[in-house]
Design a protein around this motif. Sequence first.
Motif, PDB file in Angstrom:
ATOM      1  N   ALA A  71     -63.832  -4.809  29.280  1.00 13.77           N
ATOM      2  CA  ALA A  71     -63.615  -5.921  30.200  1.00 13.77           C
ATOM      3  C   ALA A  71     -62.113  -6.101  30.414  1.00 13.77           C
ATOM      4  O   ALA A  71     -61.320  -5.924  29.494  1.00 13.77           O
ATOM      5  N   ASN A  72     -61.755  -6.485  31.631  1.00 15.59           N
ATOM      6  CA  ASN A  72     -60.343  -6.740  31.907  1.00 15.59           C
ATOM      7  C   ASN A  72     -59.987  -8.182  31.541  1.00 15.59           C
ATOM      8  O   ASN A  72     -60.831  -8.972  31.120  1.00 15.59           O
ATOM      9  N   GLN A  73     -58.737  -8.533  31.721  1.00 18.67           N
ATOM     10  CA  GLN A  73     -58.243  -9.854  31.330  1.00 18.67           C
ATOM     11  C   GLN A  73     -58.952 -10.982  32.078  1.00 18.67           C
ATOM     12  O   GLN A  73     -59.282 -12.007  31.495  1.00 18.67           O
ATOM     13  N   GLU A  74     -59.221 -10.789  33.354  1.00 19.58           N
ATOM     14  CA  GLU A  74     -59.882 -11.833  34.146  1.00 19.58           C
ATOM     15  C   GLU A  74     -61.287 -12.138  33.600  1.00 19.58           C
ATOM     16  O   GLU A  74     -61.682 -13.303  33.491  1.00 19.58           O
ATOM     17  N   ILE A  75     -62.027 -11.112  33.267  1.00 24.09           N
ATOM     18  CA  ILE A  75     -63.380 -11.305  32.741  1.00 24.09           C
ATOM     19  C   ILE A  75     -63.333 -11.987  31.380  1.00 24.09           C
ATOM     20  O   ILE A  75     -64.116 -12.900  31.104  1.00 24.09           O
ATOM     21  N   LEU A  76     -62.381 -11.577  30.536  1.00 29.63           N
ATOM     22  CA  LEU A  76     -62.242 -12.221  29.235  1.00 29.63           C
ATOM     23  C   LEU A  76     -61.918 -13.706  29.379  1.00 29.63           C
ATOM     24  O   LEU A  76     -62.462 -14.540  28.656  1.00 29.63           O
ATOM     25  N   GLU A  77     -61.063 -14.038  30.316  1.00 29.16           N
ATOM     26  CA  GLU A  77     -60.730 -15.447  30.549  1.00 29.16           C
ATOM     27  C   GLU A  77     -61.959 -16.230  30.995  1.00 29.16           C
ATOM     28  O   GLU A  77     -62.195 -17.349  30.534  1.00 29.16           O
ATOM     29  N   GLU A  78     -62.764 -15.648  31.891  1.00 24.53           N
ATOM     30  CA  GLU A  78     -63.989 -16.317  32.347  1.00 24.53           C
ATOM     31  C   GLU A  78     -64.975 -16.520  31.192  1.00 24.53           C
ATOM     32  O   GLU A  78     -65.616 -17.568  31.090  1.00 24.53           O
ATOM     33  N   LEU A  79     -65.077 -15.522  30.312  1.00 27.68           N
ATOM     34  CA  LEU A  79     -65.953 -15.646  29.149  1.00 27.68           C
ATOM     35  C   LEU A  79     -65.480 -16.760  28.215  1.00 27.68           C
ATOM     36  O   LEU A  79     -66.267 -17.592  27.768  1.00 27.68           O
ATOM     37  N   LEU A  80     -64.175 -16.783  27.945  1.00 24.20           N
ATOM     38  CA  LEU A  80     -63.635 -17.789  27.034  1.00 24.20           C
ATOM     39  C   LEU A  80     -63.730 -19.200  27.602  1.00 24.20           C
ATOM     40  O   LEU A  80     -63.887 -20.165  26.856  1.00 24.20           O
ATOM     41  N   GLY A  82     -66.149 -20.196  29.332  1.00 20.00           N
ATOM     42  CA  GLY A  82     -67.574 -20.537  29.375  1.00 20.00           C
ATOM     43  C   GLY A  82     -68.168 -20.473  30.765  1.00 20.00           C
ATOM     44  O   GLY A  82     -69.267 -20.974  30.999  1.00 20.00           O
ATOM     45  N   LYS A  83     -67.463 -19.845  31.708  1.00 17.31           N
ATOM     46  CA  LYS A  83     -67.977 -19.744  33.072  1.00 17.31           C
ATOM     47  C   LYS A  83     -69.048 -18.664  33.201  1.00 17.31           C
ATOM     48  O   LYS A  83     -69.878 -18.725  34.090  1.00 17.31           O
ATOM     49  N   ILE A  84     -69.021 -17.689  32.333  1.00 15.97           N
ATOM     50  CA  ILE A  84     -70.043 -16.643  32.317  1.00 15.97           C
ATOM     51  C   ILE A  84     -71.009 -16.983  31.192  1.00 15.97           C
ATOM     52  O   ILE A  84     -70.635 -16.980  30.027  1.00 15.97           O
ATOM     53  N   LYS A  85     -72.258 -17.270  31.553  1.00 18.97           N
ATOM     54  CA  LYS A  85     -73.221 -17.728  30.557  1.00 18.97           C
ATOM     55  C   LYS A  85     -74.401 -16.790  30.356  1.00 18.97           C
ATOM     56  O   LYS A  85     -75.241 -17.027  29.500  1.00 18.97           O
ATOM     57  N   SER A  86     -74.480 -15.736  31.148  1.00 18.06           N
ATOM     58  CA  SER A  86     -75.599 -14.807  30.996  1.00 18.06           C
ATOM     59  C   SER A  86     -75.107 -13.385  31.219  1.00 18.06           C
ATOM     60  O   SER A  86     -74.035 -13.158  31.786  1.00 18.06           O
ATOM     61  N   LEU A  87     -75.917 -12.450  30.786  1.00 16.14           N
ATOM     62  CA  LEU A  87     -75.574 -11.041  30.979  1.00 16.14           C
ATOM     63  C   LEU A  87     -75.553 -10.699  32.465  1.00 16.14           C
ATOM     64  O   LEU A  87     -74.705  -9.933  32.922  1.00 16.14           O
ATOM     65  N   GLU A  88     -76.462 -11.294  33.202  1.00 17.10           N
ATOM     66  CA  GLU A  88     -76.504 -11.056  34.647  1.00 17.10           C
ATOM     67  C   GLU A  88     -75.207 -11.543  35.315  1.00 17.10           C
ATOM     68  O   GLU A  88     -74.640 -10.869  36.168  1.00 17.10           O
ATOM     69  N   SER A  89     -74.731 -12.711  34.907  1.00 19.05           N
ATOM     70  CA  SER A  89     -73.469 -13.244  35.436  1.00 19.05           C
ATOM     71  C   SER A  89     -72.303 -12.326  35.083  1.00 19.05           C
ATOM     72  O   SER A  89     -71.407 -12.103  35.890  1.00 19.05           O
ATOM     73  N   LEU A  90     -72.334 -11.802  33.871  1.00 19.99           N
ATOM     74  CA  LEU A  90     -71.275 -10.890  33.452  1.00 19.99           C
ATOM     75  C   LEU A  90     -71.280  -9.621  34.305  1.00 19.99           C
ATOM     76  O   LEU A  90     -70.235  -9.161  34.746  1.00 19.99           O
TER      77      LEU A  90
END
Length: 98
Positions: A71-80, A82-90
């Motif tokens: 995962a890149n930095q943007e995705i990690l930030e979204e995960l941290l 809490g904006k990404i809550k499911s595998l489908e969202s990821l």
Amino acid sequence: METLITMFVPLDFLNAVVYPSISKPIEKVWDGMVVDAVEQAKDNGLDGIYNSAQAKWFNKDNCGDYKFIKANQEILEELLKGKIKSLESLKKCMKING
């Protein structure tokens, strides 16, 4: 049922009496080894996790069905955040952010 009846008395005895008494301690030690290896990998950062996930001993049969993604930095930030809550969202986020 944890044991298999073979109709061969010595083996049935071992299966019924000895196996149950040694199987749980062996499983406990193995689980501890896996936890220790994962903790060590985390201490070594992303390279440690990647190397452990690629190790021959760390496979689905031994440790469960672990998978990893890069995962890149943007995705990690979204995960941290809490904006990404499911595998489908990821998966959607990864397609968008490449």
